[in-house]
Design a protein around this motif. Structure first.
Motif, PDB file in Angstrom:
ATOM      1  N   GLY A  40     -27.422  10.126 -24.314  1.00  0.00           N
ATOM      2  CA  GLY A  40     -26.872  10.215 -22.963  1.00  0.00           C
ATOM      3  C   GLY A  40     -25.532   9.507 -22.870  1.00  0.00           C
ATOM      4  N   LEU A  41     -24.698  10.012 -22.055  1.00  0.00           N
ATOM      5  CA  LEU A  41     -23.386   9.431 -21.828  1.00  0.00           C
ATOM      6  C   LEU A  41     -23.407   8.708 -20.488  1.00  0.00           C
ATOM      7  N   GLY A  42     -22.997   7.483 -20.437  1.00  0.00           N
ATOM      8  CA  GLY A  42     -22.998   6.715 -19.193  1.00  0.00           C
ATOM      9  C   GLY A  42     -21.917   7.192 -18.240  1.00  0.00           C
ATOM     10  N   ALA A  43     -21.786   6.467 -17.164  1.00  0.00           N
ATOM     11  CA  ALA A  43     -20.759   6.783 -16.173  1.00  0.00           C
ATOM     12  C   ALA A  43     -19.454   6.081 -16.561  1.00  0.00           C
ATOM     13  N   PRO A  44     -18.327   6.701 -16.299  1.00  0.00           N
ATOM     14  CA  PRO A  44     -17.046   6.055 -16.599  1.00  0.00           C
ATOM     15  C   PRO A  44     -16.766   4.903 -15.641  1.00  0.00           C
ATOM     16  N   THR A  45     -15.782   4.111 -15.974  1.00  0.00           N
ATOM     17  CA  THR A  45     -15.340   3.041 -15.078  1.00  0.00           C
ATOM     18  C   THR A  45     -14.084   3.513 -14.352  1.00  0.00           C
ATOM     19  N   LEU A  46     -13.973   3.110 -13.104  1.00  0.00           N
ATOM     20  CA  LEU A  46     -12.818   3.463 -12.274  1.00  0.00           C
ATOM     21  C   LEU A  46     -12.228   2.203 -11.689  1.00  0.00           C
ATOM     22  N   SER A  47     -10.928   2.179 -11.590  1.00  0.00           N
ATOM     23  CA  SER A  47     -10.277   1.090 -10.874  1.00  0.00           C
ATOM     24  C   SER A  47      -8.987   1.624 -10.272  1.00  0.00           C
ATOM     25  N   ILE A  48      -8.575   0.989  -9.206  1.00  0.00           N
ATOM     26  CA  ILE A  48      -7.284   1.310  -8.609  1.00  0.00           C
ATOM     27  C   ILE A  48      -6.534  -0.009  -8.488  1.00  0.00           C
ATOM     28  N   ASP A  49      -5.502  -0.139  -9.292  1.00  0.00           N
ATOM     29  CA  ASP A  49      -4.677  -1.347  -9.305  1.00  0.00           C
ATOM     30  C   ASP A  49      -3.260  -0.979  -8.910  1.00  0.00           C
ATOM     31  N   ASN A  50      -2.741  -1.676  -7.901  1.00  0.00           N
ATOM     32  CA  ASN A  50      -1.404  -1.398  -7.394  1.00  0.00           C
ATOM     33  C   ASN A  50      -1.214   0.085  -7.079  1.00  0.00           C
ATOM     34  N   GLY A  51      -2.265   0.702  -6.526  1.00  0.00           N
ATOM     35  CA  GLY A  51      -2.185   2.092  -6.115  1.00  0.00           C
ATOM     36  C   GLY A  51      -2.354   3.100  -7.235  1.00  0.00           C
ATOM     37  N   LEU A  58     -15.736   5.095 -21.663  1.00  0.00           N
ATOM     38  CA  LEU A  58     -16.637   5.938 -22.441  1.00  0.00           C
ATOM     39  C   LEU A  58     -16.087   6.094 -23.869  1.00  0.00           C
ATOM     40  N   PRO A  59     -16.904   6.630 -24.783  1.00  0.00           N
ATOM     41  CA  PRO A  59     -16.485   6.708 -26.183  1.00  0.00           C
ATOM     42  C   PRO A  59     -15.179   7.476 -26.397  1.00  0.00           C
ATOM     43  N   LYS A  60     -14.538   7.151 -27.512  1.00  0.00           N
ATOM     44  CA  LYS A  60     -13.317   7.854 -27.901  1.00  0.00           C
ATOM     45  C   LYS A  60     -13.627   9.343 -27.994  1.00  0.00           C
ATOM     46  N   GLY A  61     -12.702  10.159 -27.564  1.00  0.00           N
ATOM     47  CA  GLY A  61     -12.901  11.604 -27.582  1.00  0.00           C
ATOM     48  C   GLY A  61     -13.430  12.153 -26.271  1.00  0.00           C
ATOM     49  N   THR A  62     -13.690  11.269 -25.307  1.00  0.00           N
ATOM     50  CA  THR A  62     -14.191  11.712 -24.002  1.00  0.00           C
ATOM     51  C   THR A  62     -13.060  12.350 -23.197  1.00  0.00           C
ATOM     52  N   SER A  63     -13.364  13.455 -22.576  1.00  0.00           N
ATOM     53  CA  SER A  63     -12.447  14.078 -21.617  1.00  0.00           C
ATOM     54  C   SER A  63     -12.990  13.758 -20.233  1.00  0.00           C
ATOM     55  N   GLY A 100     -21.172  16.034 -28.463  1.00  0.00           N
ATOM     56  CA  GLY A 100     -22.292  15.351 -29.097  1.00  0.00           C
ATOM     57  C   GLY A 100     -23.101  14.474 -28.165  1.00  0.00           C
ATOM     58  N   TYR A 101     -22.750  14.465 -26.881  1.00  0.00           N
ATOM     59  CA  TYR A 101     -23.473  13.672 -25.886  1.00  0.00           C
ATOM     60  C   TYR A 101     -23.936  14.571 -24.759  1.00  0.00           C
ATOM     61  N   ASN A 102     -25.048  14.200 -24.146  1.00  0.00           N
ATOM     62  CA  ASN A 102     -25.453  14.859 -22.914  1.00  0.00           C
ATOM     63  C   ASN A 102     -24.434  14.534 -21.843  1.00  0.00           C
ATOM     64  N   ASN A 103     -24.286  15.423 -20.879  1.00  0.00           N
ATOM     65  CA  ASN A 103     -23.392  15.124 -19.764  1.00  0.00           C
ATOM     66  C   ASN A 103     -23.797  13.798 -19.151  1.00  0.00           C
ATOM     67  N   GLY A 104     -22.850  12.979 -18.915  1.00  0.00           N
ATOM     68  CA  GLY A 104     -23.143  11.654 -18.403  1.00  0.00           C
ATOM     69  C   GLY A 104     -23.158  11.582 -16.900  1.00  0.00           C
TER      70      GLY A 104
END
Length: 195
Positions: A40-51, A58-63, A100-104
């Motif tokens: 399984g693929l986890g959830a990505p991280t999000l941040s908004i810094d200075n707009g 997530l792992p390298k190769g993630t779109s 190679g991963y399930n949709n996260g």
């Protein structure tokens, strides 16, 4: 059945069976099988810094794909290529796809007009504008990016909000009427003011 000639690709949750056959006195080995399940693929991280919206985690190769309407992204959604300027009062929902991963999982973040981020409040919430304004005035506090709008309000939180709304006037702790209130508590002045 197919003759094995080397590595091959299989879809997620595919049962692969194999048998090794010897033409030696009629001997045949047992059938071996294995269920292939992608991790399984986890959830990505999000941040908004200075707009600027930034995505990762997530792992390298993630779109990464995103939406701005609160819907769950698919591989047909807008593709995240690099950080970009966030639009105020917008909900960004992001999901990663890795071979190679399930949709996260997916994650979302709201970017308010005042430049604050929330992970539990969207612009279509009936209290959004007022809550964002109250956070900006210091009447409400957020924990990271969570307002926790549906959590119960304690007496100390309520009196602190009223105290801040009144302008946080100075108080004296000489006549402390409550024995269970510590002098170092963050809401001592609010309680004294209300008393």
């Amino acid at each position: 059945s197919k003759l094995y000639k080397g590595p091959f690709s299989v879809a997620d949750e595919t049962k692969v069976k194999a048998i090794c056959v010897y033409d030696w006195n009629g001997f045949v080995s047992k059938v071996t099988s294995k269920l292939i399940v992608y991790p399984g693929l986890g959830a990505p991280t999000l941040s908004i810094d200075n707009g600027m919206l930034k995505v990762g985690g997530l792992p390298k190769g993630t779109s990464y794909y995103y939406t701005t309407d609160g819907s769950v992204p698919t591989e047909a959604s807008a593709k995240y290529k690099s950080s970009f300027e966030a639009v105020p009062n917008t909900v960004y929902t992001v999901r990663g796809y890795t071979p190679g991963y399930n949709n996260g999982g997916w994650t979302w973040i709201t970017y308010s007009a005042a430049g604050r981020t929330y992970t539990d409040m969207r612009p279509d919430c009936w209290y959004y504008t007022d809550a964002d304004r109250a956070v900006g005035k210091g009447l409400l506090e957020i924990n990271g990016a969570e307002l926790s709008a549906y959590s119960p309000v304690t007496r100390s939180q309520l009196v602190t909000m009223l105290y801040r709304l009144a302008g946080s006037p100075s108080v004296s702790s000489e006549n402390m009427p409550f024995r269970d209130l510590e002098s170092r508590s963050g809401y001592l002045d609010a309680v004294l003011w209300a008393f």
